[in-house]
Every structure is written in structure tokens, then in C-alpha cells.
Design a protein around this motif. Structure first.
Motif, PDB file in Angstrom:
ATOM      1  N   LEU A   1       0.872  -1.195  -0.047  1.00 53.24           N
ATOM      2  CA  LEU A   1      -0.163   0.060  -0.123  1.00 53.24           C
ATOM      3  C   LEU A   1       1.093   1.285   0.110  1.00 53.24           C
ATOM      4  N   MET A   2       2.146   1.177   0.788  1.00 55.41           N
ATOM      5  CA  MET A   2       2.725   2.373   0.704  1.00 55.41           C
ATOM      6  C   MET A   2       3.544   2.830  -0.655  1.00 55.41           C
ATOM      7  N   LYS A   3       3.914   1.525  -1.106  1.00 57.03           N
ATOM      8  CA  LYS A   3       4.267   1.773  -2.591  1.00 57.03           C
ATOM      9  C   LYS A   3       3.534   2.352  -3.484  1.00 57.03           C
ATOM     10  N   ASP A   4       2.092   1.819  -3.346  1.00 53.72           N
ATOM     11  CA  ASP A   4       1.067   2.299  -4.133  1.00 53.72           C
ATOM     12  C   ASP A   4       0.792   3.731  -3.979  1.00 53.72           C
ATOM     13  N   ALA A   5       0.879   3.991  -2.759  1.00 55.41           N
ATOM     14  CA  ALA A   5       0.648   5.519  -2.397  1.00 55.41           C
ATOM     15  C   ALA A   5       1.598   6.533  -3.105  1.00 55.41           C
ATOM     16  N   ALA A   6       2.978   6.088  -2.951  1.00 55.70           N
ATOM     17  CA  ALA A   6       3.790   6.977  -3.385  1.00 55.70           C
ATOM     18  C   ALA A   6       4.162   7.238  -5.076  1.00 55.70           C
ATOM     19  N   LYS A   7       3.271   6.141  -5.735  1.00 54.33           N
ATOM     20  CA  LYS A   7       3.225   6.513  -7.017  1.00 54.33           C
ATOM     21  C   LYS A   7       2.585   7.681  -7.574  1.00 54.33           C
ATOM     22  N   PRO A   8       3.291   8.394  -8.496  1.00 53.28           N
ATOM     23  CA  PRO A   8       2.351   9.697  -8.884  1.00 53.28           C
ATOM     24  C   PRO A   8       1.030   9.485  -9.506  1.00 53.28           C
ATOM     25  N   ALA A   9       0.013  10.156  -9.099  1.00 54.24           N
ATOM     26  CA  ALA A   9      -1.417  10.058  -9.753  1.00 54.24           C
ATOM     27  C   ALA A   9      -1.525  10.331 -10.982  1.00 54.24           C
TER      28      ALA A   9
END
Length: 54
Positions: free
Chosen positions: A46-54
Motif C-alpha cells: 500500500l505504501m508503494k502504491d501510495a507513493a506512485k504519482p497520480a
């Protein structure tokens, strides 16, 4: 890291420079408020996904 970033309708969020602290707090919140058992690996994903640019 926040519940909203994980797609949940919840206002919980946590910030820390300590990855383990974030993992521990997210796991505790998920279990206590959402009745979800999350592994450290789940939280890191989840942390990795949240760090991806939108």
C-alpha cells in the motif's frame, strides 16, 4: 499513508520517517477499526502504491 489512499472511506492517516512505525500503526488501525488482518508485506504494498504519482 492514509486509508483514503488505500481506497477506504476513512479519515485515518499516519506520517513518520520510520517505516516500521508506519507499518505497526497501519496494521493496528486496520485490525481495530476495519477488522482486517494485514501483514507487513501488505502495508508495504500500500505504501508503494501510495507513493506512485497520480
Amino acid at each position: 499513508m492514509s486509508c483514503q489512499e488505500a481506497g477506504m472511506d476513512c479519515e485515518f492517516s499516519v506520517q513518520s520517517n520510520d517505516e516500521q512505525e508506519i507499518i505497526d500503526m497501519v496494521r493496528k488501525h486496520a485490525k481495530g477499526k476495519h477488522h482486517m488482518d494485514m501483514s507487513a508485506k501488505d502495508v508495504r504494498g500500500l505504501m508503494k502504491d501510495a507513493a506512485k504519482p497520480a
